[in-house]
Write a protein that holds these residues in place. Structure first.
Motif, PDB file in Angstrom:
ATOM      1  N   THR A  24       0.835  -1.199   0.000  1.00 49.26           N
ATOM      2  CA  THR A  24       0.000   0.000   0.000  1.00 49.26           C
ATOM      3  C   THR A  24       0.871   1.250   0.000  1.00 49.26           C
ATOM      4  O   THR A  24       2.037   1.220   0.403  1.00 49.26           O
ATOM      5  CB  THR A  24      -0.929   0.059   1.226  1.00 49.26           C
ATOM      6  N   GLN A  25       0.273   2.337  -0.483  1.00 46.44           N
ATOM      7  CA  GLN A  25       0.904   3.648  -0.459  1.00 46.44           C
ATOM      8  C   GLN A  25      -0.182   4.649  -0.090  1.00 46.44           C
ATOM      9  O   GLN A  25      -1.215   4.722  -0.766  1.00 46.44           O
ATOM     10  CB  GLN A  25       1.479   3.994  -1.837  1.00 46.44           C
ATOM     11  N   LEU A  26       0.044   5.404   0.985  1.00 48.97           N
ATOM     12  CA  LEU A  26      -0.929   6.411   1.387  1.00 48.97           C
ATOM     13  C   LEU A  26      -0.724   7.680   0.575  1.00 48.97           C
ATOM     14  O   LEU A  26       0.378   8.198   0.486  1.00 48.97           O
ATOM     15  CB  LEU A  26      -0.807   6.711   2.878  1.00 48.97           C
ATOM     16  N   VAL A  27      -1.797   8.135  -0.030  1.00 42.84           N
ATOM     17  CA  VAL A  27      -1.826   9.393  -0.777  1.00 42.84           C
ATOM     18  C   VAL A  27      -3.089  10.101  -0.291  1.00 42.84           C
ATOM     19  O   VAL A  27      -3.435   9.986   0.862  1.00 42.84           O
ATOM     20  CB  VAL A  27      -1.805   9.139  -2.307  1.00 42.84           C
ATOM     21  N   ALA A  28      -3.799  10.809  -1.129  1.00 40.76           N
ATOM     22  CA  ALA A  28      -5.111  11.361  -0.742  1.00 40.76           C
ATOM     23  C   ALA A  28      -6.116  10.229  -0.926  1.00 40.76           C
ATOM     24  O   ALA A  28      -7.005  10.266  -1.756  1.00 40.76           O
ATOM     25  CB  ALA A  28      -5.462  12.564  -1.594  1.00 40.76           C
ATOM     26  N   GLY A  29      -5.918   9.186  -0.163  1.00 43.76           N
ATOM     27  CA  GLY A  29      -6.600   7.903  -0.289  1.00 43.76           C
ATOM     28  C   GLY A  29      -5.516   6.850  -0.173  1.00 43.76           C
ATOM     29  O   GLY A  29      -4.469   7.089   0.423  1.00 43.76           O
ATOM     30  N   THR A  30      -5.726   5.694  -0.756  1.00 45.45           N
ATOM     31  CA  THR A  30      -4.732   4.622  -0.692  1.00 45.45           C
ATOM     32  C   THR A  30      -4.550   3.987  -2.061  1.00 45.45           C
ATOM     33  O   THR A  30      -5.520   3.639  -2.725  1.00 45.45           O
ATOM     34  CB  THR A  30      -5.168   3.523   0.309  1.00 45.45           C
ATOM     35  N   ASN A  31      -3.284   3.851  -2.487  1.00 45.73           N
ATOM     36  CA  ASN A  31      -2.959   3.058  -3.665  1.00 45.73           C
ATOM     37  C   ASN A  31      -2.617   1.659  -3.178  1.00 45.73           C
ATOM     38  O   ASN A  31      -1.827   1.488  -2.248  1.00 45.73           O
ATOM     39  CB  ASN A  31      -1.742   3.628  -4.408  1.00 45.73           C
ATOM     40  N   TYR A  32      -3.219   0.672  -3.806  1.00 42.74           N
ATOM     41  CA  TYR A  32      -2.888  -0.728  -3.545  1.00 42.74           C
ATOM     42  C   TYR A  32      -2.175  -1.270  -4.768  1.00 42.74           C
ATOM     43  O   TYR A  32      -2.663  -1.134  -5.892  1.00 42.74           O
ATOM     44  CB  TYR A  32      -4.153  -1.556  -3.291  1.00 42.74           C
ATOM     45  N   PHE A  33      -1.023  -1.850  -4.562  1.00 40.92           N
ATOM     46  CA  PHE A  33      -0.277  -2.524  -5.627  1.00 40.92           C
ATOM     47  C   PHE A  33      -0.461  -4.010  -5.367  1.00 40.92           C
ATOM     48  O   PHE A  33      -0.059  -4.519  -4.320  1.00 40.92           O
ATOM     49  CB  PHE A  33       1.191  -2.114  -5.589  1.00 40.92           C
ATOM     50  N   ILE A  34      -1.096  -4.700  -6.310  1.00 44.66           N
ATOM     51  CA  ILE A  34      -1.518  -6.081  -6.079  1.00 44.66           C
ATOM     52  C   ILE A  34      -0.964  -6.985  -7.175  1.00 44.66           C
ATOM     53  O   ILE A  34      -1.147  -6.716  -8.362  1.00 44.66           O
ATOM     54  CB  ILE A  34      -3.061  -6.176  -6.065  1.00 44.66           C
ATOM     55  N   LYS A  35      -0.299  -8.063  -6.765  1.00 43.88           N
ATOM     56  CA  LYS A  35       0.159  -9.089  -7.706  1.00 43.88           C
ATOM     57  C   LYS A  35      -0.954 -10.120  -7.808  1.00 43.88           C
ATOM     58  O   LYS A  35      -1.378 -10.686  -6.803  1.00 43.88           O
ATOM     59  CB  LYS A  35       1.447  -9.752  -7.225  1.00 43.88           C
ATOM     60  N   VAL A  36      -1.447 -10.357  -9.019  1.00 43.71           N
ATOM     61  CA  VAL A  36      -2.585 -11.244  -9.230  1.00 43.71           C
ATOM     62  C   VAL A  36      -2.193 -12.384 -10.166  1.00 43.71           C
ATOM     63  O   VAL A  36      -1.655 -12.150 -11.247  1.00 43.71           O
ATOM     64  CB  VAL A  36      -3.780 -10.463  -9.839  1.00 43.71           C
ATOM     65  N   HIS A  37      -2.470 -13.610  -9.731  1.00 48.53           N
ATOM     66  CA  HIS A  37      -2.274 -14.781 -10.584  1.00 48.53           C
ATOM     67  C   HIS A  37      -3.486 -14.891 -11.499  1.00 48.53           C
ATOM     68  O   HIS A  37      -4.620 -14.924 -11.028  1.00 48.53           O
ATOM     69  CB  HIS A  37      -2.142 -16.034  -9.708  1.00 48.53           C
ATOM     70  N   VAL A  38      -3.261 -14.907 -12.818  1.00 50.31           N
ATOM     71  CA  VAL A  38      -4.369 -14.948 -13.780  1.00 50.31           C
ATOM     72  C   VAL A  38      -4.389 -16.229 -14.609  1.00 50.31           C
ATOM     73  O   VAL A  38      -5.063 -16.312 -15.624  1.00 50.31           O
ATOM     74  CB  VAL A  38      -4.389 -13.700 -14.696  1.00 50.31           C
ATOM     75  N   GLY A  39      -3.652 -17.245 -14.169  1.00 47.96           N
ATOM     76  CA  GLY A  39      -3.661 -18.535 -14.857  1.00 47.96           C
ATOM     77  C   GLY A  39      -2.293 -18.939 -15.355  1.00 47.96           C
ATOM     78  O   GLY A  39      -1.441 -18.086 -15.613  1.00 47.96           O
ATOM     79  N   ASN A  40      -2.108 -20.245 -15.480  1.00 43.97           N
ATOM     80  CA  ASN A  40      -0.821 -20.812 -15.895  1.00 43.97           C
ATOM     81  C   ASN A  40       0.293 -20.200 -15.062  1.00 43.97           C
ATOM     82  O   ASN A  40       0.227 -20.181 -13.864  1.00 43.97           O
ATOM     83  CB  ASN A  40      -0.606 -20.627 -17.400  1.00 43.97           C
ATOM     84  N   GLU A  41       1.318 -19.698 -15.710  1.00 44.02           N
ATOM     85  CA  GLU A  41       2.418 -19.037 -14.988  1.00 44.02           C
ATOM     86  C   GLU A  41       2.339 -17.527 -15.181  1.00 44.02           C
ATOM     87  O   GLU A  41       3.341 -16.827 -15.031  1.00 44.02           O
ATOM     88  CB  GLU A  41       3.764 -19.574 -15.494  1.00 44.02           C
ATOM     89  N   LYS A  70       5.772 -14.946 -11.257  1.00 44.77           N
ATOM     90  CA  LYS A  70       5.589 -15.089  -9.811  1.00 44.77           C
ATOM     91  C   LYS A  70       6.705 -14.394  -9.043  1.00 44.77           C
ATOM     92  O   LYS A  70       6.498 -13.877  -7.953  1.00 44.77           O
ATOM     93  CB  LYS A  70       5.540 -16.577  -9.456  1.00 44.77           C
ATOM     94  N   HIS A  71       7.896 -14.341  -9.608  1.00 42.64           N
ATOM     95  CA  HIS A  71       9.057 -13.825  -8.892  1.00 42.64           C
ATOM     96  C   HIS A  71       9.359 -12.360  -9.192  1.00 42.64           C
ATOM     97  O   HIS A  71      10.287 -11.797  -8.607  1.00 42.64           O
ATOM     98  CB  HIS A  71      10.277 -14.696  -9.174  1.00 42.64           C
ATOM     99  N   ASP A  72       8.596 -11.714 -10.082  1.00 44.51           N
ATOM    100  CA  ASP A  72       8.825 -10.287 -10.342  1.00 44.51           C
ATOM    101  C   ASP A  72       8.469  -9.478  -9.103  1.00 44.51           C
ATOM    102  O   ASP A  72       7.439  -9.733  -8.463  1.00 44.51           O
ATOM    103  CB  ASP A  72       7.959  -9.808 -11.526  1.00 44.51           C
ATOM    104  N   GLU A  73       9.320  -8.514  -8.774  1.00 48.02           N
ATOM    105  CA  GLU A  73       9.079  -7.680  -7.594  1.00 48.02           C
ATOM    106  C   GLU A  73       7.885  -6.766  -7.814  1.00 48.02           C
ATOM    107  O   GLU A  73       7.702  -6.159  -8.876  1.00 48.02           O
ATOM    108  CB  GLU A  73      10.306  -6.825  -7.296  1.00 48.02           C
ATOM    109  N   LEU A  74       7.046  -6.689  -6.813  1.00 53.27           N
ATOM    110  CA  LEU A  74       5.885  -5.799  -6.832  1.00 53.27           C
ATOM    111  C   LEU A  74       6.378  -4.431  -6.348  1.00 53.27           C
ATOM    112  O   LEU A  74       6.793  -4.273  -5.219  1.00 53.27           O
ATOM    113  CB  LEU A  74       4.794  -6.341  -5.909  1.00 53.27           C
TER     114      LEU A  74
END
Length: 77
Positions: A24-41, A70-74
């Motif tokens: 998360t990053q607090l701004v005038a609200g909150t930014n969420y940085f999310i790593k999502v698995h979308v199938g296969n690799e 999977k191993h890329d840095e968020l």
């Protein structure tokens, strides 16, 4: 809550859509940085904005990055 927004932007549907990590990053609200698995690799990094409570707005998909592993840095983008 942002799956439909991403599917609309990408022009396809995701049978698998599982968050595996977030920051998360607090701004005038909150930014969420999310790593999502979308199938296969395949993974995607999403930047989702949540406004301050008094603004009463829905979560919004601000931007995203595809072709991640999977191993890329968020990180901020």
């Amino acid at each position: 809550k942002v799956k439909a927004q991403l599917e609309e932007k990408e022009g396809k549907t995701f049978d698998i859509f599982t968050a595996v990590e977030f920051k998360t990053q607090l701004v005038a609200g909150t930014n969420y940085f999310i790593k999502v698995h979308v199938g296969n690799e395949e993974f995607m990094h999403l930047r989702v904005f949540k406004s301050l409570p008094h603004e009463n707005e829905q979560l919004s998909l601000h931007s995203y990055q595809g072709s991640k592993t999977k191993h890329d840095e968020l990180a901020y983008f």
